[in-house]
Design an enzyme around this catalytic site. Structure first.
Site, PDB file in Angstrom:
ATOM      1  CE  LYS A   1     -14.207   9.807  14.228  1.00 36.38           C
ATOM      2  NZ  LYS A   1     -13.468   8.664  14.751  1.00 36.38           N
TER       3      LYS A   1
ATOM      4  CD1 TRP B   1     -18.432  11.094  13.527  1.00 34.72           C
ATOM      5  CD2 TRP B   1     -18.161   9.563  11.908  1.00 34.72           C
ATOM      6  NE1 TRP B   1     -17.955   9.953  14.123  1.00 34.72           N
ATOM      7  CE2 TRP B   1     -17.780   8.991  13.162  1.00 34.72           C
ATOM      8  CE3 TRP B   1     -18.061   8.793  10.756  1.00 34.72           C
ATOM      9  CZ2 TRP B   1     -17.324   7.681  13.263  1.00 34.72           C
ATOM     10  CZ3 TRP B   1     -17.614   7.486  10.863  1.00 34.72           C
ATOM     11  CH2 TRP B   1     -17.241   6.932  12.103  1.00 34.72           C
TER      12      TRP B   1
ATOM     13  CB  THR C   1      -0.866   0.038   1.266  1.00 32.01           C
ATOM     14  OG1 THR C   1       0.008   0.098   2.396  1.00 32.01           O
ATOM     15  CG2 THR C   1      -1.715  -1.201   1.377  1.00 32.01           C
TER      16      THR C   1
ATOM     17  CD  GLU D   1      -5.029  -2.126   2.249  1.00 28.18           C
ATOM     18  OE1 GLU D   1      -5.422  -1.671   1.162  1.00 28.18           O
ATOM     19  OE2 GLU D   1      -4.371  -1.459   3.062  1.00 28.18           O
TER      20      GLU D   1
END
Lengths: 542, 542
Positions: free
Chosen positions: B439, B444, B185, B330
């Site tokens: 947050k 959110w 990654t 992934e």
């Protein structure tokens, strides 16, 4: 710890959980044997399948045990499939068209503990029940209103059995090699043999069958399996439709062209799957009744070879593309697809048809080859034919309970019992069954090719070719023909007709005109009986 | 013995063996970095991959060891992939666009024994070689004529290495959980982490990716992966094209619109896959140069969100259907497809676009859910957003060498690091990265949504939103903007512009106009640095 991908066993219930999660309200439409047109969806059917699983646990069913169904294509049958395999048991589909003795044999051989049946089959099951040694519970796939007033059997009502059962209990946590389904072959010799599908084989087969050159299913597809669920898993459509999130349409006990046509048009079916016999009837019906086939754009046909004229009629009259498929119970069932390649697409229509009448190339997951009697590989020239051998994750490794012993060769190939050619474009074409092919002087003669030629002769209604012993050639072909009503057929007329249509050395050594020909329960010529009857037949010397 | 299906491990080499058996002469066309247009086919590439495997055995490579590639999309790169994994080793694709320190880190971390490289990357590799601790052999992917006259490295010539090697040695017989590939990654924090794909995960992923609602590949497809093989497996196209028997077209080192356009038209490409940036360039080029896109009917786009205007332009100007895909390294990488459903298809065009800009529904094989910080499931209402969790056979279970420790929760879910909504039709839409979401008082706020709104303000060239500590709300958004050359941007003008375009309580508490914004090697905003820089920023009190 060297880095891994997730452990996520390929289990059949994942298919319907996928459909319930992402396509919850995609419809499942069923004509039932009670006479109604029932509309459900993937979420509802999944929840009811969970209720089936819970009810079966309540009956004390254990993982790995076999539970049978004698049922048409319908939402309840699908609920049973997923419910049975989802709680770890094995869904055993029984073909109601088998001889009654065969049904008794396989239910006892499978040791079925429960039998789910449609109303249609109640008289049959009442008759057979005294001989079913292991069935403890009979579940009638209907609601209270349709339960019979009286029956010799102690029947559970399906709707009552699942009512109130929980929908939120988890499915069985199984290894992916655990068994999920069981289907018996309708062998022409000996007792039927069982093929026990695993969760893994069913899921892999469904994923491959979804691919573009097989079913090409998407969330916008409307798919109708006319092929029954008791016939080789309805070619996996109850699994593939869930994987793709497609709408599913089922005609239940109805196989008559007007009902099928009405349903296809009404539900906007775009892919329908059936054997050639069904489509022959449909095409005849359409010719007189008209009305077309609505949104149908494709049909997948298998079970026996698709006549060239059928492909042409679908193309020219209805704009429906025929994709020929081949497989067998031992292959879950799919093995090949006759879908176009760039090479066939570039041909003129007539030449392309020469390929479209073939059974096609192997799907990914199916290895395929042709060999001679000594096991030597034969070339892919479209001419030489040999035994068709297959290998793959959804091909049988051993029959249920080990019947028939070791059925794979030393390299793991399964002999399909078919004889085939493969051409340079990779299209496989069935030529004969290996037990029916005539071995003459080290060369093989296709009994089917001779029969197909012979039915073209004036006055011939049906033809059968068998090999009979010959002192010099080992075997030579004997042709048996049944004449049409009122027609007169002679040995000489048939031989004259065949002359020039087949290789000279293929010409039958004798032709007998007979009154009837023997058939199996599923309508195939019973050549074992013919070979027995004519094994001492003395061929005329030329 | 209770009846089994065959044991047929899902191994990557089965994909190319399938293509070689049934689609031997289907073309593989490559533009190479030597400058030629090379034409090969599946049989030839399979045979040469077998030669690669034999040569690697000759070098003493053992199963499980990592061998790296630094190469463009081409037939030789594909031969390496199949040859490496086919002899049991692990094909490690290195992204040449990483920082040099990162390349050194991952080659050492992977313990790569061999490095295959295209000519393009020779200067880079010559520079890095002294720091590569485990590479014993450098193989230049070219022929003798193109070998450099001199190099600081002891280079093997690829064509010489494979010349004369046998093509008939069997592939490695492996368990399907054996590793086949490795990709790191490009993490924005800490060192890159490796995802080691198994044979099983690659094959299952390819089968799912072939399905109609993802790539819909068939033997008649002509597919061009513009997305590089070093970027998340080129979205599996080298595997899926083999499974389907499709023609494969690759532009090698070329990413410029005129070359891509010429190749698409010349080779009759019908499906091309790329990130939005590539298509933005192409659409701009087409606008002035004209000439269209030939036979292209579909494009699969992923990597970042597809702008609505891009979908519209493809539809209206070129008749090309955009299918949006989402995934990550992934996930092998595919997770969702934005293909149509009957519900979206029934909508008007503009309403349908509201769904087509979303990342879509889970493919079969990918389980997906959104949860809040406490792990509670959130509703699929298209409004509430939460952490996106995934599970499936081609989702990472642990990083290479266990980096990062246990990365799955107690139920086996992998946290994608994305924040998303899922609507009632099952379409997932990314809202933010979970580390970037602000947050505020238990609710959110999407930094991306604010940035997208802010770049619409007059004079704004680029925008970044981060959360900064706030005594009452925990965090509040801070907006950083970079002005276009010559433009003047003020805090007030931006806030006035945003007013009414986002929820009132989402409005940034402060706006700073900055000269530059920091980015990662692959061009993403480096928010970690911004958060560090502004963590003591005092927000004005209203």
């Amino acid at each position: 710890m060297f880095g891994t991908m997730q452990d996520w066993p390929l289990l059949v219930w994942r298919l319907i959980d996928h459909a319930a999660a992402w396509h919850p309200r995609r419809e499942i439409v069923s004509l039932t044997c009670e006479g109604d047109e029932h509309r459900s969806d993937w979420l509802t059917v999944r929840d009811r399948a969970r209720q089936v699983a819970a009810a079966l646990r309540g009956l004390g069913i254990q993982p790995g045990e076999r539970l049978a169904t004698l049922a048409w294509n319908s939402y309840r049958h699908i609920e049973c499939w997923y419910g049975i395999s989802g709680m770890g048991a094995v869904a055993h589909t029984i073909n109601p068209r088998l001889f009654e003795d065969q049904i008794v044999y396989i239910a006892n051989h499978a040791e079925d503990r429960v039998l789910f049946l449609d109303l249609t089959f109640l008289p049959l099951v009442e008759r057979l029940a005294p001989r079913l040694q292991t069935v403890e519970t009979y579940v009638l796939l209907t609601d209270r209103a349709h339960m019979p007033a009286a029956s010799g059997l102690d029947l559970l009502c399906y709707e009552e059995m699942i009512a109130g059962q929980p929908v939120d209990q988890p499915w069985a946590d199984l290894p992916e090699t655990a068994p999920a389904g069981l289907c018996y072959t309708s062998g022409t010799t000996g007792n039927p043999k069982g093929v026990q599908y695993s969760h893994r084989s069913n899921v892999l087969h469904a994923m491959a069958a979804c691919m573009t050159d097989t079913f090409g299913l998407s969330a916008t597809s409307v798919v109708m399996p006319i092929v029954p669920m008791y016939h080789a898993n309805a070619w996996s459509v109850p699994y593939t439709a869930a994987a793709a999130g497609a709408k599913l349409v089922m005609a239940g006990p109805h196989f008559d062209p007007p009902t099928l046509q009405r349903l296809i048009i009404q539900e906007k079916v775009d892919l329908a799957l059936a054997v050639p016999t069904i489509w022959l009837g449909m095409l005849q019906h359409l010719e007189t009744a008209g009305g077309g086939l609505g949104a149908l754009t494709r049909t997948a046909i298998g079970g026996s070879a698709v006549p060239r004229s059928m492909i042409e009629q679908f193309d020219r009259l209805y704009g429906v593309r025929v994709v020929q498929l081949w497989g067998m119970t031992e292959m879950s069932p799919l093995g090949t697809t006759g879908a176009a390649t760039p090479e066939t697409r570039a041909m003129g229509y007539s030449e392309e048809l020469n390929y479209r009448v073939k059974q096609g190339r192997g799907m990914f997951g199916v290895e395929m080859r042709i060999v001679d009697d000594a096991g030597a590989l034969l070339p892919h020239d479209g001419e030489r034919f040999g035994r068709l051998m297959v290998r793959g994750p959804w091909v049988v490794g051993s029959y249920f309970k080990g019947d028939g012993g070791d059925i794979l060769d030393g390299e793991g190939w399964f002999d399909t019992g078919d004889v085939a050619t493969i051409d340079r474009l990779g299209f496989m074409q069935l030529v004969d069954r290996s037990k029916d092919v005539i071995k003459s002087g080290g060369e093989w003669i296709s009994s089917i090719a001779l029969e197909n030629a012979a039915v073209g002769a004036p006055g011939v209604a049906e033809a059968a070719v068998i090999g009979v012993p010959h002192p010099r050639w080992g075997e030579r072909p004997l042709l048996l023909v049944r004449a049409r009503d009122g027609a007169t057929v002679t040995r000489k007329a048939v031989l004259d007709f065949l002359d020039g249509k087949v290789a000279r050395w293929w010409l039958p050594d004798d032709v007998l005109v007979v009154d009837t020909l023997p058939h199996t329960a599923t309508g195939k010529l019973l050549k074992t009986e013919l070979r027995e009857r004519y094994r001492d037949h003395v061929l005329p010397t030329p």
